[in-house]
Design an enzyme around this catalytic site. Sequence first.
Site, PDB file in Angstrom:
ATOM      1  N   SER A  35      24.532   1.082 -20.013  1.00 30.72           N
ATOM      2  CA  SER A  35      23.297   0.557 -19.422  1.00 30.72           C
ATOM      3  C   SER A  35      22.924  -0.779 -20.033  1.00 30.72           C
ATOM      4  CB  SER A  35      22.134   1.534 -19.632  1.00 30.72           C
ATOM      5  OG  SER A  35      22.405   2.767 -19.019  1.00 30.72           O
ATOM      6  N   SER A 119       9.735   5.746 -21.873  1.00 28.70           N
ATOM      7  CA  SER A 119       9.268   6.542 -20.747  1.00 28.70           C
ATOM      8  C   SER A 119       9.310   5.588 -19.566  1.00 28.70           C
ATOM      9  CB  SER A 119       7.856   7.060 -20.997  1.00 28.70           C
ATOM     10  OG  SER A 119       7.430   7.805 -19.877  1.00 28.70           O
ATOM     11  N   LEU A 182      23.927   3.508 -10.914  1.00 28.41           N
ATOM     12  CA  LEU A 182      24.136   4.831 -11.492  1.00 28.41           C
ATOM     13  C   LEU A 182      22.970   5.221 -12.396  1.00 28.41           C
ATOM     14  CD1 LEU A 182      27.924   4.560 -12.326  1.00 28.41           C
ATOM     15  CD2 LEU A 182      26.882   6.020 -10.581  1.00 28.41           C
ATOM     16  N   ARG A 313     -23.328   8.118 -19.835  1.00 30.99           N
ATOM     17  CA  ARG A 313     -22.484   7.128 -19.125  1.00 30.99           C
ATOM     18  C   ARG A 313     -23.278   5.850 -18.859  1.00 30.99           C
ATOM     19  NH1 ARG A 313     -22.704   8.170 -12.783  1.00 30.99           N
ATOM     20  NH2 ARG A 313     -24.393   9.670 -12.724  1.00 30.99           N
ATOM     21  N   SER A 340     -20.056   4.337 -11.059  1.00 28.06           N
ATOM     22  CA  SER A 340     -20.281   5.642 -11.682  1.00 28.06           C
ATOM     23  C   SER A 340     -20.189   5.563 -13.201  1.00 28.06           C
ATOM     24  CB  SER A 340     -19.244   6.659 -11.187  1.00 28.06           C
ATOM     25  OG  SER A 340     -19.454   6.973  -9.833  1.00 28.06           O
ATOM     26  N   GLU A 361      -4.901   4.714 -12.181  1.00 36.21           N
ATOM     27  CA  GLU A 361      -5.218   4.950 -13.585  1.00 36.21           C
ATOM     28  C   GLU A 361      -4.050   4.611 -14.498  1.00 36.21           C
ATOM     29  OE1 GLU A 361      -5.614   7.170 -11.125  1.00 36.21           O
ATOM     30  OE2 GLU A 361      -7.788   7.302 -10.899  1.00 36.21           O
ATOM     31  N   HIS A 410     -18.273  11.936 -16.427  1.00 34.23           N
ATOM     32  CA  HIS A 410     -18.290  13.120 -15.560  1.00 34.23           C
ATOM     33  C   HIS A 410     -17.513  14.281 -16.187  1.00 34.23           C
ATOM     34  CE1 HIS A 410     -19.598   9.905 -12.979  1.00 34.23           C
ATOM     35  NE2 HIS A 410     -19.969  10.756 -12.052  1.00 34.23           N
ATOM     36  N   ARG A 468     -22.356  13.079 -16.913  1.00 33.22           N
ATOM     37  CA  ARG A 468     -22.917  12.547 -15.672  1.00 33.22           C
ATOM     38  C   ARG A 468     -24.438  12.633 -15.658  1.00 33.22           C
ATOM     39  NH1 ARG A 468     -24.806  14.260 -10.725  1.00 33.22           N
ATOM     40  NH2 ARG A 468     -24.221  12.980  -8.944  1.00 33.22           N
TER      41      ARG A 468
END
Lengths: 630, 630
Positions: A35, A119, A182, A313, A340, A361, A410, A468
């Site tokens: 690789s 990862s 591959l 919040r 929010s 996210e 929340h 919240r």
Amino acid sequence: MTTQEELHQWYELAQQLRVDSIRATTIAGSGHPTSSMSAADVMAVLLTKYFHYDFEHPKNPNNDRLIFSKGHAAPLLYSMYKAAGVINDEELRSLRKLGSRLEGHPTPILPWVDVATGSLGQGLPIAVGLALAGKYLDQLPYHVWVLLGDSETAEGSVWEAFDHAAHYTLDNLIAIIDVNRLGQRGQTELGWNTQAYSHRAKAFGWQAIEIDGHDFTQIDHAMNAAIAVNDRPTVIIARTKKGQGVATLEDLGGWHGKALKPEQEEQAIAELGGERQIIIQVHQPDTQEPVPTGKPQPLQLPSYEKDTKVATRRAYGDALKALGNSQPDVVALDAEVSNSTYVEDFAEAFPERYFEMYIAEQQMIAAAVGLQVRKYKPFASTFAAFLTRAYDFIRMAAVSRANIKLMGSHAGVSIGQDGASQMGLEDLAAFRAVWSSTVLYPSDANQTAKLVAQMSDRQGIVYLRTTREATPVIYDADAEFPIGGSKVIRSSDQDQATIIGAGITLHEALKAYEQLKNAGITVRTIDAYSVKPIDVSTLHQAAQDTEGNLVVVEDHWLEGGLGAAVLDAFAGVGEMPTYEGPQLQLIKLAVSEMPTSGTPEELLHAAKIDADAIIAAVRSLVKHPLSTKC
Amino acid sequence: MTTQEELHQWYELAQQLRVDSIRATTIAGSGHPTSSMSAADVMAVLLTKYFHYDFEHPKNPNNDRLIFSKGHAAPLLYSMYKAAGVINDEELRSLRKLGSRLEGHPTPILPWVDVATGSLGQGLPIAVGLALAGKYLDQLPYHVWVLLGDSETAEGSVWEAFDHAAHYTLDNLIAIIDVNRLGQRGQTELGWNTQAYSHRAKAFGWQAIEIDGHDFTQIDHAMNAAIAVNDRPTVIIARTKKGQGVATLEDLGGWHGKALKPEQEEQAIAELGGERQIIIQVHQPDTQEPVPTGKPQPLQLPSYEKDTKVATRRAYGDALKALGNSQPDVVALDAEVSNSTYVEDFAEAFPERYFEMYIAEQQMIAAAVGLQVRKYKPFASTFAAFLTRAYDFIRMAAVSRANIKLMGSHAGVSIGQDGASQMGLEDLAAFRAVWSSTVLYPSDANQTAKLVAQMSDRQGIVYLRTTREATPVIYDADAEFPIGGSKVIRSSDQDQATIIGAGITLHEALKAYEQLKNAGITVRTIDAYSVKPIDVSTLHQAAQDTEGNLVVVEDHWLEGGLGAAVLDAFAGVGEMPTYEGPQLQLIKLAVSEMPTSGTPEELLHAAKIDADAIIAAVRSLVKHPLSTKC
């Protein structure tokens, strides 16, 4: 125009990179030579002609950046470092050994590696963060180069990055996909269909250039075109062969992540023309200064009147804006819920330091990691429940030794009517199990503001959980809440049990305290706003003073949250002081059934984490109410 | 051809769906009327003309499926159920109230809802799983319909689904994107640029049809074209207006997730032509039988010779293949690491029941959730570290009450040279904090096989953690390992401490046992292969018998794993029996520093979770070795 001299130099360097990748992995007995070999030609051109980097000063803000999103090609990266003259052959041969800086996948233990990879599908989204820093904050002409594998384009996070990079017109970002056909266990989904990659990239708004990744002239022209474009990012889609240069490896299955045996190594090196000791003079970067993002100001945190009701919040949003005003290196990101999380106030006040990440996210966390490479202080916010979407990115941010600040709003069943999909009920467990993490969970607006201020300079992954609902302000604005501390808010020398809460449940604890007191039972009440690190000595003292009777109550699943943190405080974990008081009688109150919709009060009650449940738990521990006892 | 009668019927029905969405949310005082109204026209056509569903038999295998990926449009879905005659107006008005089946976001508490939504970007990847079941397993002509919001296309998981659906030529899958332009806090990234959506979808291999989502004729034609195509999935990109039909709401900001006040409601309903009580006769589905995927056979689990060395991931692969042979409803998925997880053996034996998910863990878990809707038993496998990528999908699978089986290989530092990015070190914490979860961690190949067999019928989210390295087979092939149990593998009536391990650390515990025994200290040694549920009574007995001296050792971060499970066993959690033995002296041995590359032995030692560390911990608890004591 590509010169003959260049072609010769690149060929020789590429062969050296291949030889060194093979040598390092053979002596290690594991790793990814093939690789590495597929991308050697592309990297040879990059290193000699296009890359601008001051290896003596890796933190030089003008440096180009290079991220190996295909982290398993680490041998190639390390061979490039050797070719750049910054590691020697002896170190190269330490690959994958205990104590070596050359780990199996790149980590920032090496000064030239900004972020850990391994990862797959994370390098490109992180590069988006770096490119945002370069284009919008530093305003410096450096480029961010990313080498991707073809298999990793199956990760949705790669397409979040394609999307956001185009949206923010990141013409300083250049991705190279090493299409060696591959994957680990056979052909990739798209094989050598470079046109498919190209169509997708173009549809997402990129310049896409298909090349033969072993044709130096094509590589040269593609990089030139990538540098030249000024309205969009570029992806170079390089058709390559895994194991290129060695007939017994080239484009063959069964060679993923496999080192050559010594006899195979010898033959391969011979075929590649033997060992070389080429050292490249990498181009120095520009010498501009980053554009300042503002002037530091004294911090003026918001303050709230006691006994008014304010959601934590809301206080987070206020405090973040105050912090932004004070610290020009604070930047904010949000995943399309800034009304929010109240990050909208920061966004309005400092639009140039706010990045809308839309509902992505993974990209949000990755961008935060990229931004902190350039020493910005990113605060990334969304619902606690939706931070789970980025858990692998948070895990890897810790491997990157990144300093990022996260806010999850929340939290818990107390959000009420929206139902379980929107309730963060595993966030404390998930964040506690992240290396280098700090986990904070304020119960009051003034406390929130003080904690947000401390987040700014805290190293590692710092998580703040907010509520919240509006809850009563219980602390004075000048109270201090050091990370690692707690607040004993009710205490007497006749306490028969201790209630430990945080956030929404602290208010239930206070209600329970009053009712128990009326019934002749006084209980110590502790606000464990710092879930990690937890205040071990205060907990030990409370257990000592209250016959070991502890009730921990949290708006979270039973596992891994505040209750677990308290239990850990009494177990011999690491350097913790030993507890030697009366035997613990600890009751964990937490959510155990899947919640539904309902009012916050109904759901706290249904989950048995409200004042009624606390009172019942205390009564079950305290067999003799004070009145009878005395 | 669209008829005038159809146009009239659709208009009336769509207005009813709007009115009912408004009515339900106004009485609830919260919810998403405007996001429901934008898609009402499209859903009216679907329900009356194209949807085939036996509402009396939601499990009828021939039923079409409908997933509201934009779960916040639940009021629209429930209004459709009312129009289909399966819920009445009274129930509709119970929206978001405690005890109602009509939660803020859809859950399978309702018999016609297959999966929970509300975390955006999950409905389409789950639909891929259902469409795989329909096309390749059931081989039935049903269609899978998915309604997406435009904002959620920013989630990478949506593009994983686009990619996989085309790869598997899922012509039975029809997605509808409700492009109403407005997200939660303003304009979406792409606004009304339906062409951009179309380009992207086509580049990923889909048929893409752009329409005016309020033009019934266009909707009709698009659905017709979607049904007609037979070589690719279709996406209908419907340009719509949020709040369509009410002038004071239409295409206006500030109306996301906001219910109308009663006076606003009254005016809106009047503008929409008042309440209606239309009931639709939904088309009945086909009456074919699903194609059987094989015949059940007696289960012949693999067995392994004691004292040979076998990796538990190898045993997992063997057992999965055996299970596949025995149970035709077992299906397997893998994220392009099947030669590491050994799922390749299943894939080779049962190619028609194996789905390669490439490196797209979110899509893998979502497909598993989709497959189990049709009662298949999906086993999804990859490295433990990379399952973190899908944590939000696993969380939501629990809300879906899904039965899925997951295997995470390459757990812990004992993987060795590849380094931290590949090490699953938070998986036990993460999975324990999932509702309905079972967490298993075998130490031996025979045990692994027995646990894999039990996974098959276990409800909820069942997770098996395996080890990369070959470890000694310590159990007989006929030993039993019930979930919730443990094995006391060393025990005497003179035990002075208990060592609790699982997986790789159990072997270190056994080494420690021998050395301690030679030094005159006998220790009980427990294999806690069932981390959740944990064997409370055996742990209590051991603590009772060994003076409360416990050492828990795990290849996992300090937080939330086996050590936390053991601590919970001694805390008053739920219905657990109370521990009343000697005071616990518990030492947790777990990973606390970021690991590097190295050999497995070196890394176990560096992390202080090897035999040496266990011996030191036991010695710190047991002040008087047996020899001196006696």
